[in-house]
Design a protein around this motif. Sequence first.
Motif, PDB file in Angstrom:
ATOM      1  N   ASN A  39      -2.459   7.325 113.525  1.00 40.18           N
ATOM      2  CA  ASN A  39      -1.639   8.376 112.929  1.00 40.18           C
ATOM      3  C   ASN A  39      -0.217   8.284 113.474  1.00 40.18           C
ATOM      4  OD1 ASN A  39      -0.880  10.600 111.452  1.00 40.18           O
ATOM      5  ND2 ASN A  39      -2.075  12.084 112.641  1.00 40.18           N
ATOM      6  N   THR A  40       0.728   8.937 112.801  1.00 36.78           N
ATOM      7  CA  THR A  40       2.095   8.973 113.309  1.00 36.78           C
ATOM      8  C   THR A  40       2.204   9.959 114.456  1.00 36.78           C
ATOM      9  OG1 THR A  40       2.789  10.719 111.768  1.00 36.78           O
ATOM     10  CG2 THR A  40       2.988   8.436 111.011  1.00 36.78           C
ATOM     11  N   PHE A  41       3.234   9.795 115.276  1.00 35.84           N
ATOM     12  CA  PHE A  41       3.467  10.705 116.389  1.00 35.84           C
ATOM     13  C   PHE A  41       3.681  12.132 115.881  1.00 35.84           C
ATOM     14  CE2 PHE A  41       6.493  12.656 119.446  1.00 35.84           C
ATOM     15  CZ  PHE A  41       5.675  12.653 120.559  1.00 35.84           C
ATOM     16  N   ALA A  42       4.465  12.284 114.808  1.00 35.95           N
ATOM     17  CA  ALA A  42       4.723  13.608 114.244  1.00 35.95           C
ATOM     18  C   ALA A  42       3.445  14.210 113.663  1.00 35.95           C
ATOM     19  CB  ALA A  42       5.808  13.529 113.178  1.00 35.95           C
ATOM     20  N   GLY A  43       2.614  13.378 113.024  1.00 39.00           N
ATOM     21  CA  GLY A  43       1.365  13.877 112.459  1.00 39.00           C
ATOM     22  C   GLY A  43       0.435  14.420 113.518  1.00 39.00           C
ATOM     23  N   MET A  44       0.409  13.772 114.680  1.00 40.48           N
ATOM     24  CA  MET A  44      -0.415  14.260 115.776  1.00 40.48           C
ATOM     25  C   MET A  44       0.068  15.620 116.268  1.00 40.48           C
ATOM     26  SD  MET A  44      -0.910  12.605 119.556  1.00 40.48           S
ATOM     27  CE  MET A  44       0.794  12.992 119.937  1.00 40.48           C
ATOM     28  N   LEU A  45       1.393  15.824 116.333  1.00 42.74           N
ATOM     29  CA  LEU A  45       1.939  17.073 116.856  1.00 42.74           C
ATOM     30  C   LEU A  45       1.677  18.260 115.936  1.00 42.74           C
ATOM     31  CD1 LEU A  45       5.401  15.968 118.302  1.00 42.74           C
ATOM     32  CD2 LEU A  45       3.294  16.409 119.535  1.00 42.74           C
ATOM     33  N   GLU A  46       1.316  18.022 114.686  1.00 43.27           N
ATOM     34  CA  GLU A  46       1.057  19.125 113.763  1.00 43.27           C
ATOM     35  C   GLU A  46      -0.124  19.985 114.189  1.00 43.27           C
ATOM     36  OE1 GLU A  46       2.540  18.991 109.350  1.00 43.27           O
ATOM     37  OE2 GLU A  46       1.005  17.465 109.659  1.00 43.27           O
ATOM     38  N   ARG A  49      -1.328  13.048 127.660  1.00 43.55           N
ATOM     39  CA  ARG A  49      -1.157  14.465 127.376  1.00 43.55           C
ATOM     40  C   ARG A  49       0.206  14.646 126.728  1.00 43.55           C
ATOM     41  NH1 ARG A  49      -3.601  19.109 130.193  1.00 43.55           N
ATOM     42  NH2 ARG A  49      -2.574  21.002 129.521  1.00 43.55           N
ATOM     43  N   VAL A  50       0.260  15.525 125.736  1.00 40.82           N
ATOM     44  CA  VAL A  50       1.512  15.837 125.053  1.00 40.82           C
ATOM     45  C   VAL A  50       1.693  17.355 125.079  1.00 40.82           C
ATOM     46  CG1 VAL A  50       2.789  15.768 122.885  1.00 40.82           C
ATOM     47  CG2 VAL A  50       1.377  13.819 123.550  1.00 40.82           C
ATOM     48  N   THR A  51       2.870  17.776 125.519  1.00 38.12           N
ATOM     49  CA  THR A  51       3.181  19.202 125.611  1.00 38.12           C
ATOM     50  C   THR A  51       4.426  19.502 124.790  1.00 38.12           C
ATOM     51  OG1 THR A  51       2.242  19.326 127.834  1.00 38.12           O
ATOM     52  CG2 THR A  51       3.696  21.116 127.165  1.00 38.12           C
ATOM     53  N   VAL A  52       4.355  20.534 123.977  1.00 41.72           N
ATOM     54  CA  VAL A  52       5.490  20.988 123.188  1.00 41.72           C
ATOM     55  C   VAL A  52       6.030  22.259 123.826  1.00 41.72           C
ATOM     56  CG1 VAL A  52       6.303  21.751 120.930  1.00 41.72           C
ATOM     57  CG2 VAL A  52       4.519  20.004 121.087  1.00 41.72           C
ATOM     58  N   VAL A  53       7.247  22.170 124.374  1.00 40.70           N
ATOM     59  CA  VAL A  53       7.917  23.330 124.963  1.00 40.70           C
ATOM     60  C   VAL A  53       8.821  23.911 123.888  1.00 40.70           C
ATOM     61  CG1 VAL A  53       9.361  24.165 126.844  1.00 40.70           C
ATOM     62  CG2 VAL A  53       7.844  22.210 127.212  1.00 40.70           C
ATOM     63  N   LYS A  54       8.586  25.157 123.505  1.00 39.70           N
ATOM     64  CA  LYS A  54       9.232  25.720 122.329  1.00 39.70           C
ATOM     65  C   LYS A  54      10.565  26.400 122.616  1.00 39.70           C
ATOM     66  CE  LYS A  54       4.788  26.513 120.018  1.00 39.70           C
ATOM     67  NZ  LYS A  54       3.890  27.510 119.389  1.00 39.70           N
ATOM     68  N   GLY A  55      10.885  26.627 123.862  1.00 41.80           N
ATOM     69  CA  GLY A  55      12.152  27.269 124.178  1.00 41.80           C
ATOM     70  C   GLY A  55      13.286  26.266 124.233  1.00 41.80           C
ATOM     71  N   ALA A  56      14.521  26.782 124.352  1.00 45.39           N
ATOM     72  CA  ALA A  56      15.688  25.921 124.520  1.00 45.39           C
ATOM     73  C   ALA A  56      15.745  25.478 125.983  1.00 45.39           C
ATOM     74  CB  ALA A  56      16.957  26.669 124.128  1.00 45.39           C
ATOM     75  N   GLU A  57      15.369  24.233 126.246  1.00 44.96           N
ATOM     76  CA  GLU A  57      15.240  23.725 127.610  1.00 44.96           C
ATOM     77  C   GLU A  57      16.455  22.899 128.030  1.00 44.96           C
ATOM     78  OE1 GLU A  57      12.161  23.713 130.072  1.00 44.96           O
ATOM     79  OE2 GLU A  57      12.708  25.585 129.146  1.00 44.96           O
ATOM     80  N   LEU A  60      17.915  21.793 121.639  1.00 46.88           N
ATOM     81  CA  LEU A  60      18.085  23.091 120.986  1.00 46.88           C
ATOM     82  C   LEU A  60      16.758  23.653 120.503  1.00 46.88           C
ATOM     83  CD1 LEU A  60      21.029  21.730 120.639  1.00 46.88           C
ATOM     84  CD2 LEU A  60      21.295  23.362 118.776  1.00 46.88           C
ATOM     85  N   GLY A  61      15.952  22.802 119.875  1.00 51.99           N
ATOM     86  CA  GLY A  61      14.694  23.281 119.316  1.00 51.99           C
ATOM     87  C   GLY A  61      13.541  23.261 120.279  1.00 51.99           C
ATOM     88  N   GLY A  62      13.697  22.567 121.382  1.00 56.80           N
ATOM     89  CA  GLY A  62      12.619  22.453 122.351  1.00 56.80           C
ATOM     90  C   GLY A  62      12.510  21.031 122.863  1.00 56.80           C
ATOM     91  N   VAL A  63      11.425  20.775 123.581  1.00 58.67           N
ATOM     92  CA  VAL A  63      11.204  19.467 124.192  1.00 58.67           C
ATOM     93  C   VAL A  63       9.755  19.058 123.946  1.00 58.67           C
ATOM     94  CG1 VAL A  63      11.258  18.121 126.329  1.00 58.67           C
ATOM     95  CG2 VAL A  63      12.874  19.993 125.998  1.00 58.67           C
ATOM     96  N   VAL A  64       9.559  17.801 123.577  1.00 56.03           N
ATOM     97  CA  VAL A  64       8.220  17.230 123.467  1.00 56.03           C
ATOM     98  C   VAL A  64       8.023  16.297 124.658  1.00 56.03           C
ATOM     99  CG1 VAL A  64       6.636  15.839 122.107  1.00 56.03           C
ATOM    100  CG2 VAL A  64       8.244  17.372 120.960  1.00 56.03           C
ATOM    101  N   LEU A  65       7.058  16.632 125.515  1.00 51.26           N
ATOM    102  CA  LEU A  65       6.783  15.867 126.730  1.00 51.26           C
ATOM    103  C   LEU A  65       5.560  14.991 126.493  1.00 51.26           C
ATOM    104  CD1 LEU A  65       7.168  18.868 129.162  1.00 51.26           C
ATOM    105  CD2 LEU A  65       8.876  17.099 128.750  1.00 51.26           C
ATOM    106  N   MET A  66       5.799  13.705 126.397  1.00 60.38           N
ATOM    107  CA  MET A  66       4.711  12.748 126.186  1.00 60.38           C
ATOM    108  C   MET A  66       4.514  11.949 127.459  1.00 60.38           C
ATOM    109  SD  MET A  66       4.511   9.666 123.395  1.00 60.38           S
ATOM    110  CE  MET A  66       3.571   8.177 123.758  1.00 60.38           C
ATOM    111  N   ASP A  67       3.374  12.143 128.123  1.00 60.71           N
ATOM    112  CA  ASP A  67       3.107  11.459 129.387  1.00 60.71           C
ATOM    113  C   ASP A  67       1.780  10.737 129.333  1.00 60.71           C
ATOM    114  OD1 ASP A  67       4.862  12.062 132.110  1.00 60.71           O
ATOM    115  OD2 ASP A  67       5.277  13.428 130.455  1.00 60.71           O
TER     116      ASP A  67
END
Length: 778
Positions: free
Chosen positions: A145-152, A208-216, A225-232
């Motif tokens: 799958n695509t990276f964006a598709g996984m984040l959905e 592990r993938v974490t989506v931080v939704k605040g302005a970091e 501005l929209g957040g941070v996607v942490l892919m580790d």
Amino acid sequence: MKRFFSKNFALWSMVVLSLLSTTLPAFAQNSNSFRIIVFDAESQLPVIGVSLSRHKDIAPTKGDGILQISPSLLKGDSLHLHAIGYLPLTVAVQEVRHHQPLRVQLRPMSNQLNEAVVSGQRVLHTQNAVSNSITTADIAKNLGNTFAGMLEQVSGVSMIQTGSTIAKPVVHGMYGNRLLIMNNGVRQQGQQWGVDHAPELDASAAGRVTVVKGAEAVRYGSEALGGVVLMDAQPLPYGQRKIMGKLSGLYGTNGRKYAVTQHLSQSFPLFGGDAAWRAQGTYVNGGDRSTGSYLLNNTGMREVTASAALGWRNSRLELQGFYSFYSTQVGVLYSAQMGDEELLRERIKIGQPVNFYPWTRSIDYPHQKVVHHVGKLEGRYTFANKSRLSVKTAWQHDDRREYNQRRNYRSMVPTLDLRLNNFQTDAQWKHTYADNWSSEIGAFYGAIDNYNEPGTGVVPIIPNYTQQNLGAYAIQKYTGHDWGAELGARADHQTIDARGKNIFGENYGNLTRYTNFTYSAGAHYHVLPQLDVLTNFGTAWRAPHVHELYSYGVEQSSGLFARGDSTLRPEVSAKWVTSLRYASKRITASVDAYLQWIDHYIYDEPTKEVITMVSGAYPVFQYRSDNAFFRGIDADFSARITPKLHYTVGGSMVWANETKTNRPLPYIPSFRATQSLAYHFGHLGHLHDIHAKVTHRFVAKQTRFDAKADLIDHTPPAYQLWGAELSANFVMRNGHHLHILLTADNLFNLTYREYTNRFRYYAHDLGRDVRLMLTWDF
């Protein structure tokens, strides 16, 4: 054939190595005892400190996660395993006797309300930020799958697409350079400025993938501005003395896609400390995709990725090196390339291809080729006062080539040939003192050199440019028993020097400098034993990208002609996010609400012009900016109806408009909700964890829409998609596990369009896809 094996030598080597590793004597059973190897269900690492209830004579697990049980103690019907921070697990004694060693998994307790996500020893984000994570098990299901598709999977996250193979994640309506992606602690830098340029990432490589939704922006700088996607990746397996890993294979019906991925890891003593390594490789091959009604010609793809990490540590010092390679080739739908203006308007009116060809796995012109390299060196030192200094330096190289159908046998010459080199280094110092207080300071430097390779015969869409970023920040935190708070501030300076020649041979470009200060404040409070509240307010900024300033040319995959505006100013944002989290034994729920104000929000919209070039006719999209107001809500609810029946539902809604005219902004996701009903059957013979799930996804029609900001005067209708999943684990006699997963997306083969897919003018979205995946854990 020779070329195929030489190109994928690294991948095939790891597959062969995994087969050989199963014969190593390290897995031999001790005839005087039975063994249970305990893993973390999310990180797949051995769990330390696991013990057996009512068996005090059995030593708890150490770094290898192994419980040694003498035959005299293996009595009764079951054994009860428990460890701090994990849910207890009951194991049948008969399973222990017949499967040696027996591998089991403990699931971490769900307590994400007051903890930060930690990978190894590095805190990825603050506990005062609103975030959601995708576990290792869920990531594994997204092979191919695509990276964006996984984040959905995360509420509040959608994707903006360019056809069936190119997608970018969208968080709270923000995408592209407003959403920062951290790849193993490295700021992802590539040619991701265009909507038709997907992030150069392999989703299956993540632990592990974490989506931080605040302005970091305070911790990470501009573009958050929209957040941070942490892919580790998974932490290095320190203490794991045996080679362990997994081999996965997948076949999908839509596009007849097949994929294989391999993971291997081990640890060993070195120089008085502990060393560990990890290696991974993936190969994906797919042909023409299809909608629910017809074939999408020239939408095949190839992907080859590999990564390796090596680390060493002792009580004070930890060193780590990391390298990853990503290579992809994706076809572009024939319908996106039109012969003339009349044909373009006719195709948009029809809304689908008119010419169809037999299915093929080969990729024709037009297509894209991308190669991306990442190298990283990192060191962390812990002082006597428990403060920690981390220093990291990274290098990236990105090579993007786009090919069109050209005359005089010149199709093999790319129309766009871009090279990007990026160097970045950052340092962090953290110190916790007086039990409740902690301080963090950091500095960052980054340099980008992006240039167009000559010889394409086409004027580049963007000029050559160099960019330098320099930033420093400080964060102060207080963490009490029931609450915590933090304040942070940052200063950034950015310099961009862009130079090029337009189609008339005239010089253009400029040297621009930007300086900005950002700050953030956050807090969390444990209101009740089951209820927590988190809130975060932060400012952020983003300088206009060279593409938005100076572009003048065709975005190949989007099938549009982009025109920049050199007068654009930096975006400046303020975002407030508040979250309520509830968790009990049977119910978990969360509600995230946010408000975001952005000055000089940059976007593109059609001018109603059409430019005809040798390769075809293209609608013109002009970049512009306006002040904008975003607000929205994400909600999730999960209930364990019975011990075996589990129901979840989640949805998100975002509103976005210009503040002056109240005009809706284009390409904002409409309301969407996903629900699922899962049933756990338990085990049957050698089959364990038999699991079935049905999913339903509803996406509403986008009614907040301005026809003047689009090529057509309407949006696609609402649609509903059904899916199904069936999985089980087969336990072999040697203790290895074979995971079997059968999934189906768009089960009823619906023909539909997604508003945020820029190919909706020319084609529908993907039809049914049934995938079978086998994973061998050893």
